[in-house]
Design a protein around this motif. Structure first.
Motif, PDB file in Angstrom:
ATOM      1  N   GLY A   1       0.808  -1.219   0.000  1.00  0.00           N
ATOM      2  CA  GLY A   1       0.000   0.000   0.000  1.00  0.00           C
ATOM      3  C   GLY A   1       0.837   1.263   0.000  1.00  0.00           C
ATOM      4  N   ILE A   2       1.913   1.265   0.774  1.00  0.00           N
ATOM      5  CA  ILE A   2       2.799   2.437   0.798  1.00  0.00           C
ATOM      6  C   ILE A   2       3.329   2.729  -0.598  1.00  0.00           C
ATOM      7  N   PHE A   3       3.823   1.682  -1.274  1.00  0.00           N
ATOM      8  CA  PHE A   3       4.387   1.909  -2.610  1.00  0.00           C
ATOM      9  C   PHE A   3       3.307   2.273  -3.622  1.00  0.00           C
ATOM     10  N   ALA A   4       2.139   1.643  -3.531  1.00  0.00           N
ATOM     11  CA  ALA A   4       1.055   2.010  -4.448  1.00  0.00           C
ATOM     12  C   ALA A   4       0.684   3.475  -4.271  1.00  0.00           C
ATOM     13  N   ASN A   5       0.579   3.918  -3.028  1.00  0.00           N
ATOM     14  CA  ASN A   5       0.213   5.316  -2.760  1.00  0.00           C
ATOM     15  C   ASN A   5       1.307   6.282  -3.203  1.00  0.00           C
ATOM     16  N   LEU A   6       2.559   5.946  -2.905  1.00  0.00           N
ATOM     17  CA  LEU A   6       3.655   6.855  -3.278  1.00  0.00           C
ATOM     18  C   LEU A   6       3.866   6.885  -4.797  1.00  0.00           C
ATOM     19  N   LEU A   7       3.730   5.731  -5.451  1.00  0.00           N
ATOM     20  CA  LEU A   7       3.917   5.706  -6.906  1.00  0.00           C
ATOM     21  C   LEU A   7       2.828   6.501  -7.620  1.00  0.00           C
ATOM     22  N   ARG A   8       1.655   6.611  -6.990  1.00  0.00           N
ATOM     23  CA  ARG A   8       0.580   7.441  -7.559  1.00  0.00           C
ATOM     24  C   ARG A   8       0.804   8.923  -7.284  1.00  0.00           C
ATOM     25  N   HIS A   9       1.708   9.224  -6.347  1.00  0.00           N
ATOM     26  CA  HIS A   9       1.990  10.617  -5.957  1.00  0.00           C
ATOM     27  C   HIS A   9       3.503  10.847  -6.045  1.00  0.00           C
ATOM     28  N   PRO A  10       4.019  11.016  -7.268  1.00  0.00           N
ATOM     29  CA  PRO A  10       5.477  11.076  -7.475  1.00  0.00           C
ATOM     30  C   PRO A  10       6.182  12.147  -6.653  1.00  0.00           C
TER      31      PRO A  10
END
Length: 408
Positions: free
Chosen positions: A245-254
């Motif tokens: 989830g952390i990576f999914a959220n961060l990858l959506r918010h560069p």
């Protein structure tokens, strides 16, 4: 009191695809729902879920775990209350905080993370769920307990069956049978190891649990087995989904990914905000001990109450712009986010606050840091859009990424 007809049903495909619009409708128009299929009262507002978890007035119990957990784990610490709960928690808690955690288990966490990343760091591509997140926390727990990591496929199958049993809201008999079978298989596996560890203790967590004593009380073989079962399921499934989830959220918010990459002290903030925004566990149940007034009506004594963490954590009464992922938000306190004083609800609150919260924080800080080191320009695979799956627990099923190997 509202009926389930007014909002998308929690067992519907529409809800499973995206529960957040349904959560908003519940909070606004149906904060207390009687749900016939699960025979439970559903609460969705932050103030109500917080009240149930903190339970300052002794209005709620964990008696629901007798049917929800015991068939797959045996009787666990989660079902206990009062002195019995306090003593059992005192037996297990020291291993998950302070000097024990740092001295014994940080090296285990670092080693297990590095070993998994070594499997893909030179390739330039990975699926962060399949190659890392689903394996890392289970490997750490197996290593902490002194179990053979070669048995990973079994551990993963077991905890997947247990989580499916917990989330079996529709009562699928095959899921029930698989969960009950897991209890027998895990007991056959663990009890001989526990007996052997009592005879020949080592420096591992299992030996510590076998030897632990508080006020003359020790855990029985069955107690230790049940706790290990709970640890594998709760520690595996939740940390797995949190890292994804952390990576999914961060990858959506560069922009936020760039900030975290540049300042690793932001990792706990990214973790806390992920726990709020896309919590790994969306529902936790309790049982009412007395008649209780909540937003929207009255819950009778002896009722099952389904607390919607995923809804409460996006309550606009509690958080500004709650549907926005923001590691810099000022209404979420990172310093208390991994303690019973947390102001998100993903670890529950009160006396049954997640005993493994600091272990999860250590795993996430180390794991996310090592992954960012290995993949400095990490990005989603072309055309891939992360999608969450699950109702009871929820997270990305796949997260294919590309990166330039360091030094490659």
């Amino acid at each position: 009191m509202s009926t389930a007809q007014q909002v998308p049903d929690i067992l519907s495909p529409e809800f499973a695809a995206d529960p957040y619009p349904a959560y908003r409708v519940m909070r606004e128009t149906a904060p207390l729902i009687w749900h016939e299929a699960t025979k439970s009262y559903i609460v969705s507002r932050y103030e109500d879920v917080e009240r149930v978890f903190k339970d300052k007035a002794g209005e709620f119990t964990t008696d629901n775990y007798a049917w929800q957990l015991e068939p797959v784990h045996g009787k666990t610490i989660l079902q206990l209350s009062g002195r019995e709960h306090a003593v059992r928690r005192a037996l297990v808690a020291p291993a998950f905080r302070g000097s024990d955690l740092e001295r014994k288990f940080l090296p285990v966490i670092e080693r297990n993370s590095r070993e998994l990343i070594d499997g893909f760091r030179h390739t330039g591509s990975a699926d962060l769920v399949a190659d890392y997140a689903t394996r890392f926390p289970v490997n750490v727990i197996a290593d902490m307990l002194g179990l053979d990591k070669a048995d990973h496929p079994r551990f993963h199958r077991w905890y997947t069956a247990v989580i499916a049993f917990l989330g079996n809201l529709s009562g699928d008999p095959a899921v029930t049978a698989a969960g009950e079978r897991t209890r027998l298989e895990f007991a056959e596996y663990m009890l001989p190891i526990i007996r052997e560890r009592r005879e020949n203790p080592g420096d591992d967590l299992l030996s510590v649990l076998c030897a632990a004593e508080v006020d003359g009380v020790r855990m029985s073989d069955e107690d230790v087995k049940a706790f290990c079962s709970l640890l594998l399921a709760a520690g595996g499934e939740t940390t797995d989904k949190a890292i994804a989830g952390i990576f999914a959220n961060l990858l959506r918010h560069p922009d936020q990914l760039a900030a975290v990459r540049a300042d690793r002290s932001l990792i706990p903030r990214a973790f806390a905000e992920t726990l709020r925004f896309t919590p790994p566990v969306h529902m936790i149940m309790r049982q009412s001990a007395t008649e209780v007034e909540l937003s929207g009506g009255t819950v009778p004594a002896g009722a099952t109450v389904t607390c919607l963490i995923g809804a409460a954590n996006r309550d606009e009464r509690r958080y500004a712009d709650p549907d926005r992922f923001d590691v810099f938000r000022d209404d979420l306190t990172t310093t208390t986010a991994f303690s019973a004083a947390a102001d998100h609800l993903a670890f529950a609150l009160g006396r049954h606050f997640c005993v493994g919260a600091l272990l999860a924080k250590a795993e996430v800080e180390i794991g996310v840091g090592q992954l960012l080191d290995a993949m400095p320009d990490v990005r989603l695979a072309d055309g891939f859009e992360p999608a969450e799956q699950g109702v009871f627990t929820r997270g990305p099923q796949s997260l294919p990424v590309r990166f330039t190997p360091v030094g490659g």
